[in-house]
Design a protein around this motif. Structure first.
Motif, PDB file in Angstrom:
ATOM      1  N   PRO A   1       0.831  -1.209   0.000  1.00  0.00           N
ATOM      2  CA  PRO A   1       0.000   0.000   0.000  1.00  0.00           C
ATOM      3  C   PRO A   1       0.863   1.256   0.000  1.00  0.00           C
TER       4      PRO A   1
ATOM      5  N   ALA B   1       0.540   5.644  -0.921  1.00  0.00           N
ATOM      6  CA  ALA B   1      -0.482   6.688  -0.977  1.00  0.00           C
ATOM      7  C   ALA B   1      -0.364   7.566  -2.221  1.00  0.00           C
TER       8      ALA B   1
ATOM      9  N   HIS C   1      -1.492   8.023  -5.551  1.00  0.00           N
ATOM     10  CA  HIS C   1      -0.974   7.655  -6.871  1.00  0.00           C
ATOM     11  C   HIS C   1      -1.276   8.687  -7.946  1.00  0.00           C
TER      12      HIS C   1
ATOM     13  N   GLU D   1      -4.498   5.133  -8.843  1.00  0.00           N
ATOM     14  CA  GLU D   1      -4.615   3.735  -8.427  1.00  0.00           C
ATOM     15  C   GLU D   1      -5.383   2.888  -9.429  1.00  0.00           C
TER      16      GLU D   1
ATOM     17  N   THR E   1      -2.669   1.632 -11.674  1.00  0.00           N
ATOM     18  CA  THR E   1      -1.876   0.635 -10.935  1.00  0.00           C
ATOM     19  C   THR E   1      -2.613  -0.694 -10.858  1.00  0.00           C
TER      20      THR E   1
ATOM     21  N   LEU F   1      -4.544  -1.950  -1.612  1.00  0.00           N
ATOM     22  CA  LEU F   1      -4.954  -0.573  -1.873  1.00  0.00           C
ATOM     23  C   LEU F   1      -4.841   0.258  -0.609  1.00  0.00           C
ATOM     24  N   SER F   2      -4.116   1.356  -0.700  1.00  0.00           N
ATOM     25  CA  SER F   2      -3.917   2.234   0.444  1.00  0.00           C
ATOM     26  C   SER F   2      -5.214   2.922   0.844  1.00  0.00           C
TER      27      SER F   2
ATOM     28  N   ALA G   1      -5.592   6.228  -0.792  1.00  0.00           N
ATOM     29  CA  ALA G   1      -5.718   6.239  -2.242  1.00  0.00           C
ATOM     30  C   ALA G   1      -6.438   7.505  -2.696  1.00  0.00           C
ATOM     31  N   THR G   2      -6.136   7.928  -3.921  1.00  0.00           N
ATOM     32  CA  THR G   2      -6.722   9.161  -4.441  1.00  0.00           C
ATOM     33  C   THR G   2      -7.710   8.906  -5.581  1.00  0.00           C
ATOM     34  N   ARG G   3      -8.101   7.661  -5.785  1.00  0.00           N
ATOM     35  CA  ARG G   3      -9.227   7.333  -6.661  1.00  0.00           C
ATOM     36  C   ARG G   3     -10.218   6.504  -5.855  1.00  0.00           C
TER      37      ARG G   3
ATOM     38  N   VAL H   1     -11.332   1.703  -8.549  1.00  0.00           N
ATOM     39  CA  VAL H   1     -10.168   0.814  -8.531  1.00  0.00           C
ATOM     40  C   VAL H   1     -10.626  -0.640  -8.631  1.00  0.00           C
TER      41      VAL H   1
ATOM     42  N   TYR I   1      -7.436  -4.407   1.159  1.00  0.00           N
ATOM     43  CA  TYR I   1      -7.574  -2.995   1.541  1.00  0.00           C
ATOM     44  C   TYR I   1      -6.780  -2.717   2.811  1.00  0.00           C
TER      45      TYR I   1
END
Length: 349
Positions: free
Chosen positions: A80, A82, A84, A92, A95, A108-109, A112-114, A119, A128
């Motif tokens: 994970p 942060a 992306h 993400e 990715t 998945l972090s 995450a920014t999506r 994702v 997660y």
């Protein structure tokens, strides 16, 4: 990146540096304080030496495995990491798509920014990562959202009760316009409620298991007694990690901690490890020291920044190929043949 070795990873980082903002590169690359733990990570794997077997049939090498009910092409997962979208506009999502095509698994972090649903729509198997936050209701909402989207396990990160000082990190971070993190997780991330709760204990493992109905792995373990405590509290797996050198500087390397944790846990649950793993021989070393699989972090970000989803796929395909080569040269045809006696001076466990 058709081959994976430390030199090529450094080349990939330099290529990524050319397209990343200075703030984004430094955020990804930084370690805590003097960065001593960060600097030792890669070197620590190289101290081990192999005792290869000969006259074994290695005409076919099998790197596949079952990990907590999921079939993977190789024991190499994406750790994970942060934010992306600082590396690529699709973040993400790109990715996850690359990892799915490589037959690997994304952790998945929670930073995450999506959105998790976006994702999950392109991902193969994924887990997660979760922190227990000061506002426990925010944690519940995150976990429920991940479960609904199809996460197969939770990874509870426990080595960050507070965020350590990183001299290289410049704030504010160069995230895209707006607040993609807030949009991704659906909460106001500017409040202290979004910080990790420093008061949690081992009972958090059982609570998350009960809440989610999923296996819970505990990430950030370096001590044998802590590993045993986590297993006794219901952990489905233990991840030996020092947070990529981003938390307590001068913490031991994961290569030195791994055999002690593996010995304490035995075969009760899978032990995984991250931190400075860059080559096929690094992976083989970790498996011989007792890991069921490894995770890689920063190389994923460099690949994502340099070439998007295709580069992430190529990276993990190359990891699988390099591990297969190392196994063949060491005289092992499958993961079950890897044992401590492949390493000179390896502790018995």
């Amino acid at each position: 990146m058709s081959r994976v070795d430390s030199l090529r990873i450094r080349e990939a980082e330099e290529a990524a540096r050319a397209v990343l903002s200075p703030g984004a590169h430094d955020f990804y690359a930084a370690g805590a304080d003097e960065e001593l733990t960060l600097g030792e990570a890669e070197r620590s794997w190289r101290t081990w030496r192999f005792l290869p077997r000969v006259l074994r049939d290695v005409s076919h090498v099998d790197t596949s495995l079952d990990l907590l009910g999921t079939r993977l092409s190789a024991p190499v997962l994406a750790a994970p990491t942060a934010f992306h979208t600082m590396a690529h506009p699709d973040g993400e999502v790109a990715t996850a798509g690359g990892l799915a095509r490589a037959g690997s698994l994304l952790v998945l972090s929670s930073r995450a920014t999506r959105p998790v649903e976006e994702v999950a729509a392109v991902a193969g198997p994924w887990w997660y990562q979760v922190y227990v936050l000061r506002d426990r209701e925010l944690t519940v909402r995150q976990v429920e959202r991940a479960v609904a989207a199809g996460a197969r396990a939770l990874v509870l990160t426990v080595d960050a009760p507070y965020v350590a000082h990183k001299p290289r990190v410049r704030l504010p971070l160069p995230l895209p316009a707006g607040d993609p993190l807030a949009r991704a997780v659906g909460v106001d991330t500017r409040t202290r409620d979004w910080e990790q709760d420093p008061s949690i204990g081992p009972d958090a493992i059982g609570r998350l298991t009960g809440l989610s109905g999923l296996p819970v792995l505990v990430k950030g373990v370096l001590r044998a007694d802590d590993a045993k405590m986590c297993v006794d509290a219901g952990a489905a797996g233990v991840i030996v990690s020092n947070h990529g050198g981003r938390q307590l500087d001068r913490a031991v390397s994961t290569a030195s901690a791994l055999p002690h944790v593996a010995r304490a846990v035995g075969d009760t649950v899978p032990v995984l490890v991250d931190g400075g793993i860059r080559t096929g021989t690094d992976i083989l070393t970790a498996l011989a020291l007792g890991a069921r699989a490894v995770l890689v972090g920063r190389p994923v970000l460099w690949a994502l920044a340099d070439g998007g989803s295709d580069a992430v796929r190529e990276l993990f395909t190359a990891y699988r190929g390099r591990l297969s080569e190392a196994m063949a040269l060491a005289g092992v045809a499958s993961l079950r043949d890897i044992a401590p006696d492949l390493l000179a001076g390896s502790p018995a466990y």
